[in-house]
Design a protein around this motif. Structure first.
Motif, PDB file in Angstrom:
ATOM      1  N   UNK A  39      24.376  45.253  22.467  1.00 57.53           N
ATOM      2  CA  UNK A  39      25.671  44.787  21.958  1.00 57.53           C
ATOM      3  C   UNK A  39      26.869  45.388  22.806  1.00 57.53           C
ATOM      4  N   UNK A  40      26.738  46.195  23.402  1.00 60.88           N
ATOM      5  CA  UNK A  40      27.901  46.947  24.129  1.00 60.88           C
ATOM      6  C   UNK A  40      28.140  46.279  25.534  1.00 60.88           C
ATOM      7  N   UNK A  41      26.750  45.759  26.137  1.00 59.81           N
ATOM      8  CA  UNK A  41      26.689  44.625  27.149  1.00 59.81           C
ATOM      9  C   UNK A  41      27.270  43.784  27.128  1.00 59.81           C
ATOM     10  N   UNK A  42      26.932  43.103  26.064  1.00 62.62           N
ATOM     11  CA  UNK A  42      27.641  41.750  25.500  1.00 62.62           C
ATOM     12  C   UNK A  42      29.140  41.729  25.349  1.00 62.62           C
ATOM     13  N   UNK A  43      29.658  43.125  24.844  1.00 61.07           N
ATOM     14  CA  UNK A  43      31.049  43.184  24.700  1.00 61.07           C
ATOM     15  C   UNK A  43      31.894  43.353  25.976  1.00 61.07           C
ATOM     16  N   UNK A  44      30.986  43.927  26.910  1.00 56.84           N
ATOM     17  CA  UNK A  44      31.605  44.194  28.400  1.00 56.84           C
ATOM     18  C   UNK A  44      31.786  42.976  29.107  1.00 56.84           C
ATOM     19  N   UNK A  45      30.612  42.119  28.927  1.00 55.00           N
ATOM     20  CA  UNK A  45      30.626  40.762  29.605  1.00 55.00           C
ATOM     21  C   UNK A  45      31.692  40.000  28.908  1.00 55.00           C
ATOM     22  N   UNK A  46      31.895  40.068  27.738  1.00 49.33           N
ATOM     23  CA  UNK A  46      32.960  39.342  27.121  1.00 49.33           C
ATOM     24  C   UNK A  46      34.200  39.733  27.643  1.00 49.33           C
ATOM     25  N   UNK A  47      34.396  41.217  27.775  1.00 50.59           N
ATOM     26  CA  UNK A  47      35.691  41.605  28.352  1.00 50.59           C
ATOM     27  C   UNK A  47      36.037  40.843  29.989  1.00 50.59           C
ATOM     28  N   UNK A  48      35.061  40.967  30.532  1.00 52.36           N
ATOM     29  CA  UNK A  48      35.099  40.876  31.972  1.00 52.36           C
ATOM     30  C   UNK A  48      35.444  39.195  32.021  1.00 52.36           C
ATOM     31  N   UNK A  49      34.646  38.599  31.037  1.00 47.99           N
ATOM     32  CA  UNK A  49      34.978  36.740  31.116  1.00 47.99           C
ATOM     33  C   UNK A  49      36.626  36.689  30.970  1.00 47.99           C
ATOM     34  N   UNK A  50      36.894  37.430  29.983  1.00 48.14           N
ATOM     35  CA  UNK A  50      38.463  37.419  29.536  1.00 48.14           C
ATOM     36  C   UNK A  50      39.511  37.681  30.697  1.00 48.14           C
ATOM     37  N   UNK A  51      38.942  38.678  31.451  1.00 43.05           N
ATOM     38  CA  UNK A  51      39.892  38.866  32.686  1.00 43.05           C
ATOM     39  C   UNK A  51      39.696  37.714  33.732  1.00 43.05           C
ATOM     40  N   UNK A  52      38.353  37.351  33.912  1.00 38.58           N
ATOM     41  CA  UNK A  52      38.266  36.274  34.948  1.00 38.58           C
ATOM     42  C   UNK A  52      39.184  35.212  34.529  1.00 38.58           C
ATOM     43  N   UNK A  53      39.021  34.858  33.008  1.00 36.78           N
ATOM     44  CA  UNK A  53      39.960  33.573  32.618  1.00 36.78           C
ATOM     45  C   UNK A  53      41.351  33.758  32.794  1.00 36.78           C
ATOM     46  N   UNK A  54      41.759  34.909  32.748  1.00 37.19           N
ATOM     47  CA  UNK A  54      43.275  35.199  32.826  1.00 37.19           C
ATOM     48  C   UNK A  54      43.597  35.232  34.186  1.00 37.19           C
ATOM     49  N   UNK A  55      42.748  35.564  35.309  1.00 37.06           N
ATOM     50  CA  UNK A  55      43.005  35.504  36.583  1.00 37.06           C
ATOM     51  C   UNK A  55      43.030  34.137  36.965  1.00 37.06           C
ATOM     52  N   UNK A  56      42.029  33.355  36.503  1.00 36.30           N
ATOM     53  CA  UNK A  56      41.967  31.898  36.805  1.00 36.30           C
ATOM     54  C   UNK A  56      43.196  31.122  36.375  1.00 36.30           C
ATOM     55  N   UNK A  57      43.623  31.502  35.070  1.00 40.56           N
ATOM     56  CA  UNK A  57      44.853  31.003  34.800  1.00 40.56           C
ATOM     57  C   UNK A  57      46.057  31.273  35.578  1.00 40.56           C
ATOM     58  N   UNK A  58      46.174  32.664  35.843  1.00 43.37           N
ATOM     59  CA  UNK A  58      47.293  33.082  36.628  1.00 43.37           C
ATOM     60  C   UNK A  58      46.993  32.092  38.290  1.00 43.37           C
ATOM     61  N   UNK A  59      45.747  32.050  38.595  1.00 47.66           N
ATOM     62  CA  UNK A  59      45.707  31.279  39.948  1.00 47.66           C
ATOM     63  C   UNK A  59      46.353  29.712  39.910  1.00 47.66           C
ATOM     64  N   UNK A  60      45.923  29.097  38.732  1.00 44.84           N
ATOM     65  CA  UNK A  60      46.153  27.805  38.617  1.00 44.84           C
ATOM     66  C   UNK A  60      47.883  27.612  38.380  1.00 44.84           C
ATOM     67  N   UNK A  61      48.476  28.586  37.842  1.00 48.40           N
ATOM     68  CA  UNK A  61      49.816  28.554  37.526  1.00 48.40           C
ATOM     69  C   UNK A  61      50.703  28.940  38.593  1.00 48.40           C
ATOM     70  N   UNK A  62      50.213  30.144  39.267  1.00 49.88           N
ATOM     71  CA  UNK A  62      51.235  30.867  40.286  1.00 49.88           C
ATOM     72  C   UNK A  62      50.911  30.163  41.618  1.00 49.88           C
ATOM     73  N   UNK A  63      49.649  30.009  41.853  1.00 50.27           N
ATOM     74  CA  UNK A  63      49.416  29.678  43.204  1.00 50.27           C
ATOM     75  C   UNK A  63      48.867  28.233  43.486  1.00 50.27           C
TER      76      UNK A  63
END
Length: 89
Positions: A39-63
């Motif tokens: 369960x904790x691994x799933x939570x950490x994976x979800x948190x990493x996916x969220x960070x990745x999504x935010x970075x992808x969004x930043x890349x599209x909008x800023x770069x």
């Protein structure tokens, strides 16, 4: 979608994930229940996916949007597709 998070927001999220990972390590060392660890691994994976999504969004909008013009549109779109394919693996 959530507002773009700046560098400090992303670092804060990554530090929280780091804490989650350390907690998982402790759980394994202490031989806690596998179900609870998973369960904790799933939570950490979800948190990493969220960070990745935010970075992808930043890349599209800023770069991506700042760099695109008629001359390099196809090249940048192919690069973006490549990034998205690697991220979603």
């Amino acid at each position: 979608m959530e507002k773009i998070v700046g560098t400090s927001g992303i670092i804060k999220r990554l530090r929280r994930i780091e804490g989650q990972i350390k907690g998982i390590q402790r759980m394994v060392e202490e031989e806690k229940c596998c179900k609870d660890i998973l369960i904790q691994i799933a939570a950490a994976r979800a948190a990493l996916n969220k960070v990745g999504g935010l970075l992808l969004e930043n890349h599209v909008k800023d770069c991506f949007l700042k760099e695109i013009n008629d001359n390099n549109k196809e090249e940048l779109i192919n690069e973006l597709i490549d990034i998205m394919m690697k991220y979603t693996k």
